[in-house]
Design an enzyme around this catalytic site. Structure first.
Site, PDB file in Angstrom:
ATOM      1  N   ASN A  97      77.784  -2.550  80.351  1.00  0.00           N
ATOM      2  CA  ASN A  97      76.690  -1.810  79.720  1.00  0.00           C
ATOM      3  C   ASN A  97      76.053  -2.600  78.590  1.00  0.00           C
ATOM      4  O   ASN A  97      75.346  -3.554  78.826  1.00  0.00           O
ATOM      5  CB  ASN A  97      77.183  -0.442  79.230  1.00  0.00           C
ATOM      6  CG  ASN A  97      77.614   0.434  80.377  1.00  0.00           C
ATOM      7  OD1 ASN A  97      76.954   0.468  81.398  1.00  0.00           O
ATOM      8  ND2 ASN A  97      78.736   1.122  80.228  1.00  0.00           N
TER       9      ASN A  97
ATOM     10  N   GLY B 173      77.744  -3.991  75.780  1.00  0.00           N
ATOM     11  CA  GLY B 173      78.587  -4.885  74.994  1.00  0.00           C
ATOM     12  C   GLY B 173      78.218  -6.344  75.137  1.00  0.00           C
ATOM     13  O   GLY B 173      78.118  -7.078  74.155  1.00  0.00           O
ATOM     14  N   ASP B 174      78.003  -6.799  76.372  1.00  0.00           N
ATOM     15  CA  ASP B 174      77.706  -8.212  76.583  1.00  0.00           C
ATOM     16  C   ASP B 174      76.370  -8.598  75.953  1.00  0.00           C
ATOM     17  O   ASP B 174      76.281  -9.588  75.233  1.00  0.00           O
ATOM     18  CB  ASP B 174      77.683  -8.521  78.086  1.00  0.00           C
ATOM     19  CG  ASP B 174      79.010  -8.192  78.735  1.00  0.00           C
ATOM     20  OD1 ASP B 174      79.999  -8.836  78.396  1.00  0.00           O
ATOM     21  OD2 ASP B 174      79.041  -7.281  79.578  1.00  0.00           O
TER      22      ASP B 174
ATOM     23  N   TYR C 176      83.476   5.100  75.858  1.00  0.00           N
ATOM     24  CA  TYR C 176      83.346   5.199  77.305  1.00  0.00           C
ATOM     25  C   TYR C 176      83.733   6.627  77.702  1.00  0.00           C
ATOM     26  O   TYR C 176      84.104   7.445  76.847  1.00  0.00           O
ATOM     27  CB  TYR C 176      84.275   4.197  77.996  1.00  0.00           C
ATOM     28  CG  TYR C 176      84.088   2.765  77.569  1.00  0.00           C
ATOM     29  CD1 TYR C 176      82.969   2.046  77.985  1.00  0.00           C
ATOM     30  CD2 TYR C 176      85.029   2.134  76.761  1.00  0.00           C
ATOM     31  CE1 TYR C 176      82.787   0.722  77.591  1.00  0.00           C
ATOM     32  CE2 TYR C 176      84.856   0.806  76.369  1.00  0.00           C
ATOM     33  CZ  TYR C 176      83.739   0.112  76.779  1.00  0.00           C
ATOM     34  OH  TYR C 176      83.570  -1.187  76.387  1.00  0.00           O
TER      35      TYR C 176
ATOM     36  N   GLN D 148      70.106  -2.452  66.853  1.00  0.00           N
ATOM     37  CA  GLN D 148      71.351  -2.983  66.281  1.00  0.00           C
ATOM     38  C   GLN D 148      71.377  -2.779  64.769  1.00  0.00           C
ATOM     39  O   GLN D 148      72.439  -2.484  64.206  1.00  0.00           O
ATOM     40  CB  GLN D 148      71.510  -4.461  66.630  1.00  0.00           C
ATOM     41  CG  GLN D 148      72.045  -4.697  68.037  1.00  0.00           C
ATOM     42  CD  GLN D 148      72.522  -6.113  68.247  1.00  0.00           C
ATOM     43  OE1 GLN D 148      72.013  -7.042  67.632  1.00  0.00           O
ATOM     44  NE2 GLN D 148      73.492  -6.303  69.128  1.00  0.00           N
TER      45      GLN D 148
ATOM     46  N   ARG E  73      83.551   1.257  70.617  1.00  0.00           N
ATOM     47  CA  ARG E  73      84.074   0.802  71.912  1.00  0.00           C
ATOM     48  C   ARG E  73      83.669  -0.644  72.147  1.00  0.00           C
ATOM     49  O   ARG E  73      82.757  -1.162  71.488  1.00  0.00           O
ATOM     50  CB  ARG E  73      83.526   1.679  73.033  1.00  0.00           C
ATOM     51  CG  ARG E  73      82.107   1.313  73.415  1.00  0.00           C
ATOM     52  CD  ARG E  73      81.544   2.169  74.534  1.00  0.00           C
ATOM     53  NE  ARG E  73      80.444   1.496  75.193  1.00  0.00           N
ATOM     54  CZ  ARG E  73      79.554   2.119  75.962  1.00  0.00           C
ATOM     55  NH1 ARG E  73      79.640   3.414  76.153  1.00  0.00           N
ATOM     56  NH2 ARG E  73      78.594   1.436  76.536  1.00  0.00           N
ATOM     57  N   GLY E  74      84.336  -1.288  73.122  1.00  0.00           N
ATOM     58  CA  GLY E  74      83.927  -2.619  73.533  1.00  0.00           C
ATOM     59  C   GLY E  74      84.159  -3.658  72.464  1.00  0.00           C
ATOM     60  O   GLY E  74      85.154  -3.622  71.749  1.00  0.00           O
ATOM     61  N   GLU E  75      83.245  -4.618  72.351  1.00  0.00           N
ATOM     62  CA  GLU E  75      83.451  -5.747  71.438  1.00  0.00           C
ATOM     63  C   GLU E  75      82.477  -5.759  70.268  1.00  0.00           C
ATOM     64  O   GLU E  75      82.890  -5.895  69.111  1.00  0.00           O
ATOM     65  CB  GLU E  75      83.344  -7.070  72.213  1.00  0.00           C
ATOM     66  CG  GLU E  75      83.612  -8.301  71.339  1.00  0.00           C
ATOM     67  CD  GLU E  75      83.824  -9.567  72.143  1.00  0.00           C
ATOM     68  OE1 GLU E  75      84.391  -9.481  73.248  1.00  0.00           O
ATOM     69  OE2 GLU E  75      83.428 -10.651  71.661  1.00  0.00           O
ATOM     70  N   ASP E  76      81.188  -5.589  70.567  1.00  0.00           N
ATOM     71  CA  ASP E  76      80.209  -5.714  69.481  1.00  0.00           C
ATOM     72  C   ASP E  76      80.416  -4.642  68.417  1.00  0.00           C
ATOM     73  O   ASP E  76      80.522  -4.931  67.222  1.00  0.00           O
ATOM     74  CB  ASP E  76      78.786  -5.634  70.051  1.00  0.00           C
ATOM     75  CG  ASP E  76      77.737  -5.770  68.962  1.00  0.00           C
ATOM     76  OD1 ASP E  76      77.746  -6.800  68.257  1.00  0.00           O
ATOM     77  OD2 ASP E  76      76.934  -4.838  68.781  1.00  0.00           O
ATOM     78  N   SER E  77      80.484  -3.381  68.828  1.00  0.00           N
ATOM     79  CA  SER E  77      80.636  -2.302  67.843  1.00  0.00           C
ATOM     80  C   SER E  77      82.013  -2.336  67.184  1.00  0.00           C
ATOM     81  O   SER E  77      82.178  -1.912  66.035  1.00  0.00           O
ATOM     82  CB  SER E  77      80.396  -0.942  68.491  1.00  0.00           C
ATOM     83  OG  SER E  77      81.322  -0.705  69.536  1.00  0.00           O
TER      84      SER E  77
END
Length: 351
Positions: free
Chosen positions: A12, A14-15, A181, A234, A250-254
């Site tokens: 979604n 994150g990448d 998620y 962002q 969740r994920g990496e960025d946040s």
């Protein structure tokens, strides 16, 4: 220096979130970046302002008549197209080729960071690919932290930002942001939050859909009330994190941005069928909770595990000692060089 940055969107937002932050960070330091991405649609709301120095290009379908830039970064092992790699091999001097890996606190990260991978076959035969691992220690590539981030965080006025979004915090309410998620643990978490006056700010997508399904038209339960948010840039997502008393990310960025916020946070790791996310979760908690009191660390770990589908109680520990711990954690991370600084140093050293 000029950079080609390749991104495939798998998870979604994150990448693309990580890649855009990195591209904008490098460009803000005077670098020129071509961001090759297979689905740039999220940038329309994530970064509608664009960034000076960043050129967004569609993922190449076949060959493209361009010379690769000085540094080629493939993110998360996304494999640049073969014709582009062939152009890399033909360029003199060859570009520096970096594989920016996923963020993890697992021990292999320190062992693998900065290792070369000679390419013995295929269009890139003869080139070296370097592994670059983000991480939480001085022996890793660090975390994305653009210059001035912590100063902006310190000067931020949460009340004014909430007011600008027409969100009114009632006296005595804690503010909780939710970005997750699909999560079977959400109903239990809502029950836990309903035990004290809470304003829940649910982000668009999985979070807002699940909250609406659970709370119904009233969007409330006990002393809990919820508001759903639209897509945020962002910049405004950072502001959301800075405005809350507790952030669920969740994920990496946040996940990284919640740590720079220096406030209590709870991470929903990307669920993987082989259980790999549990190892990542455990490794992070071990590092993150180091030095905390045994009782508090056990409560915090149980909450994180419960939120991520493992056995654990969804009971919130007191926010104030949690906040103190998270501020100390942020300060510890800030003592390490950030990812952009380290990438630039690495590129200059290896080029």
């Amino acid at each position: 220096m000029k950079w080609d940055l390749f991104c495939r969107v798998v998870d979604n937002f994150g990448d693309v979130g990580v890649c855009w932050r990195l591209a904008a960070d490098l460009a803000a330091r005077g670098e020129r970046v071509r961001l090759w991405i297979d689905d740039a649609s999220a940038l329309a709301w994530m970064a509608p302002q664009g960034a000076s120095g960043v050129e967004v290009r569609a993922w190449p379908q076949g060959d493209v008549d361009v010379e690769p830039f000085d540094v080629v970064v493939e993110t998360f092992g996304c494999d640049p197209p073969a014709p582009f790699v062939a152009r890399m091999a033909a360029r003199r001097p060859a570009p520096l080729w970096i594989n920016l890996e996923y963020l993890s606190a697992e021990p292999y990260v320190e062992r693998s960071h900065g290792l070369p991978s000679p390419q013995s076959s295929g269009p890139g035969a003869g080139l070296l690919k370097w592994f670059f691992y983000p991480g939480f220690t001085a022996y890793t590539g660090g975390l994305i932290r653009e210059p001035g981030l912590l100063q902006r965080r310190q000067a931020f006025d949460a009340a004014e930002w909430l007011k600008s979004r027409r969100i009114v915090r009632r006296p005595g309410e804690r503010v909780v942001s939710l970005f997750c998620y699909e999560n079977p643990a959400l109903p239990a978490l809502l029950d836990a939050l309903a035990g004290a006056p809470t304003l829940l700010l649910a982000t668009v997508g999985h979070a807002s859909r699940q909250v609406a399904a659970e709370l119904g038209a009233s969007m409330s339960r006990g002393t809990l009330r919820a508001v759903t948010l639209p897509y945020l840039t962002q910049f405004d997502f950072d502001h959301l994190l800075w405005s809350a008393d507790l952030n669920l990310v969740r994920g990496e960025d946040s996940f990284v941005r919640a740590q720079w916020a220096g406030l209590p946070f709870l991470w929903h790791a990307y669920p993987q069928h082989d259980g790999a996310h549990q190892a990542k979760l455990d490794a992070f908690l071990t590092r993150h909770l180091e030095g905390a009191s045994v009782d508090w660390a056990q409560r915090c770990r149980a909450l994180w595990l419960g939120w991520n589908g493992a056995s654990g109680a969804l009971q919130l520990p007191p926010l104030e000692p949690w906040r103190v711990h998270c501020q100390a954690w942020r300060d510890k991370l800030a003592a390490h060089q950030d990812l952009g600084t380290q990438l630039l140093s690495f590129a200059r050293e290896k080029s």
